[in-house]
Design an enzyme around this catalytic site. Structure first.
Site, short mmCIF file in Angstrom:
data_model
loop_
_atom_site.label_atom_id
_atom_site.label_comp_id
_atom_site.label_asym_id
_atom_site.label_seq_id
_atom_site.Cartn_x
_atom_site.Cartn_y
_atom_site.Cartn_z
N ASN A 11 -4.04 0.50 8.43
CA ASN A 11 -5.40 0.43 8.97
C ASN A 11 -5.46 -0.80 9.87
O ASN A 11 -5.42 -1.93 9.38
CB ASN A 11 -6.39 0.30 7.80
CG ASN A 11 -7.81 0.04 8.25
OD1 ASN A 11 -8.13 0.13 9.44
ND2 ASN A 11 -8.68 -0.29 7.30
N LYS A 13 -7.90 -1.80 11.60
CA LYS A 13 -9.25 -2.39 11.66
C LYS A 13 -9.62 -2.66 13.12
O LYS A 13 -9.22 -1.90 14.01
CB LYS A 13 -9.30 -3.65 10.78
CG LYS A 13 -8.82 -3.35 9.35
CD LYS A 13 -9.13 -4.42 8.36
CE LYS A 13 -8.61 -4.00 6.97
NZ LYS A 13 -8.95 -4.95 5.93
N HIS A 97 -14.51 2.83 3.84
CA HIS A 97 -13.82 1.55 3.64
C HIS A 97 -14.83 0.50 3.18
O HIS A 97 -15.98 0.51 3.62
CB HIS A 97 -13.13 1.12 4.94
CG HIS A 97 -12.20 -0.03 4.74
ND1 HIS A 97 -12.64 -1.33 4.66
CD2 HIS A 97 -10.86 -0.06 4.55
CE1 HIS A 97 -11.58 -2.11 4.44
NE2 HIS A 97 -10.50 -1.38 4.37
N GLU A 99 -15.27 -2.44 4.05
CA GLU A 99 -15.90 -3.20 5.14
C GLU A 99 -17.05 -2.41 5.75
O GLU A 99 -18.04 -3.00 6.19
CB GLU A 99 -14.84 -3.56 6.21
CG GLU A 99 -13.95 -4.69 5.70
CD GLU A 99 -12.51 -4.63 6.17
OE1 GLU A 99 -12.22 -3.92 7.15
OE2 GLU A 99 -11.66 -5.29 5.53
N GLU A 169 -9.01 0.19 -3.29
CA GLU A 169 -8.88 -1.12 -2.65
C GLU A 169 -9.87 -2.09 -3.31
O GLU A 169 -11.05 -2.10 -2.96
CB GLU A 169 -9.21 -1.02 -1.15
CG GLU A 169 -8.33 -0.08 -0.39
CD GLU A 169 -8.26 -0.43 1.10
OE1 GLU A 169 -7.15 -0.68 1.57
OE2 GLU A 169 -9.30 -0.48 1.77
N GLY A 175 -7.36 -8.77 2.38
CA GLY A 175 -7.25 -9.87 3.33
C GLY A 175 -7.25 -11.25 2.68
O GLY A 175 -7.42 -12.26 3.35
N SER A 215 -3.85 -6.64 0.41
CA SER A 215 -2.76 -7.60 0.54
C SER A 215 -1.38 -7.00 0.20
O SER A 215 -0.54 -7.67 -0.40
CB SER A 215 -3.04 -8.85 -0.31
OG SER A 215 -4.24 -9.48 0.15
P1 13P Z 1 -5.13 -6.20 3.83
O1 13P Z 1 -3.82 -5.46 3.67
O2 13P Z 1 -5.20 -7.01 5.09
O3 13P Z 1 -5.53 -6.93 2.60
O4 13P Z 1 -6.26 -5.04 4.04
C1 13P Z 1 -6.33 -3.99 3.17
C2 13P Z 1 -7.27 -2.97 3.73
O5 13P Z 1 -8.46 -3.20 3.79
C3 13P Z 1 -6.70 -1.73 4.23
O6 13P Z 1 -7.68 -0.78 4.49
#
Ligand code: 13P
Length: 253
Positions: A11, A13, A97, A99, A169, A175, A215
Site C-alpha cells: 500500500n 498510501k 483502511h 487511515e 492491521e 508506521g 510495520s
Molecule cells: P506500515 O507498514 O508503514 O506500518 O503500514 C501498514 C499499513 O498501513 C498498510 O496498509
C-alpha cells in the site's frame, strides 16, 4: 484445511508522483522476477494507476487501488468508482483502511457498501480491520473486531470461489515500527477466522486470506508468515522501496 496462496500487498498510501511510481514499479518488476508461489499486489495512488499498470504488464504483480466510492457514476466530485478502478487495470481494492476511518470518517456501514460495489465490478476487496492502542489497552480488541467484521460484511453474499481478503492491521503498529508480537497477531487472526466461520461457514473461513499489516519488514516477515492463520502481509512503508518490498516478497528464500 484449505491451502491458501499467500498474498503480499504493498500500500503506497499518498506517496509517489507518476514518474516516481513508474521508476519504482519498473525496478520492482526486475527485482521480483517470476514468482508463482505468492500473489503480489501493489496499490499506488489513483493518479499513478495507469503508469504502474503499464510498467507491471506481463509481470508477477497485480494492481490494486486504495479506495473507491460505492456509486457507479454521478455527481460525486473527487470520487472514483469500482468500474473506473477495474477499467484502470486493478484486480484488488483496499477498503476501510484505518487511515480512512481515522481521517476521513469512514464507517463500517460505508465499508459494507464499498465491498458490495467492489464485488459488482469483479474486484477483490482487501478489507482492513484493527484496533487502536487505547482499545487494546482497555481489553476491547475482540469487540472492535466483532463490530468491524459483522457490520462491514453484513448481508454480503460471500462465496469460496471469490472470497474477499481481510487485512488485520492493529492501528498502533502502523508506521510506528512496533509490530504485533507473533502470538498477538496469531490470536487476532484466529479470532477473525472464527468470526468468518460463525457468520459464513467453515468453508469460507478456511478459504479466506487474512493478511497482517503494521510495520512489516524484511526482518519480521518470515516469522509472521510461519503462523498458521497469517496468509500474507499488507505492507506500507517497506513497500515504497523496491529493495525492501522484493525482499519481503522473497521471504521464503
Ligand atoms: P506500515 O507498514 O508503514 O506500518 O503500514 C501498514 C499499513 O498501513 C498498510 O496498509
Amino acid at each position: 484445511m484449505a491451502s491458501r496462496k499467500p498474498l503480499i500487498a504493498g500500500n503506497w498510501k499518498m506517496f509517489k508522483t507518476c514518474p516516481e511510481a513508474e521508476t519504482t514499479s519498473r525496478q520492482l518488476v526486475e527485482r521480483v522476477g517470476d514468482v508463482s508461489s505468492v500473489d503480489i499486489m501493489i496499490a499506488p495512488p489513483f493518479t499513478a494507476l495507469a503508469v504502474v499498470s503499464k510498467a507491471i504488464e506481463g509481470s508477477s504483480m497485480e494492481l490494486g487501488a486504495q479506495n473507491l466510492y460505492w456509486e457507479k457514476e454521478g455527481a460525486f466530485t473527487g470520487e472514483v468508482s469500482a468500474p473506473m478502478i477495474a477499467s484502470a487495470g486493478c484486480r484488488y481494492v483496499i477498503i476501510g483502511h484505518s487511515e480512512r476511518r481515522q481521517f476521513f470518517g469512514e464507517t463500517d456501514a460505508g465499508v459494507n457498501k464499498k465491498i458490495q460495489a467492489a464485488f459488482e465490478a469483479s474486484l477483490i476487496p482487501v478489507v482492513c480491520v484493527g484496533e487502536t492502542e487505547p482499545e487494546r489497552d482497555s481489553g476491547k480488541t475482540f469487540s472492535v473486531l466483532d463490530k468491524q467484521i459483522q457490520e462491514g460484511l453484513k448481508d454480503l453474499n460471500l462465496n469460496t470461489s471469490n472470497p474477499p481478503v481481510i487485512a488485520y492491521e492493529p492501528v498502533w503498529a502502523i508506521g510506528t515500527g512496533k509490530t504485533a508480537q507473533p502470538e498477538q497477531a496469531q490470536e487476532a487472526h484466529a479470532y477473525i477466522r472464527k468470526l468468518i466461520s460463525q457468520g459464513f461457514g467453515d468453508e469460507l473461513a478456511s478459504a479466506i486470506r487474512i493478511l497482517y499489516g503494521g510495520s512489516v519488514k524484511p526482518g519480521n516477515i518470515a516469522e509472521l508468515m510461519a503462523l498458521p492463520d497469517i496468509d500474507g502481509a499488507l505492507v506500507g512503508g517497506a513497500s515504497l522501496k523496491p529493495e525492501t518490498f522484493s525482499e519481503i516478497i522473497h521471504y521464503r528464500t
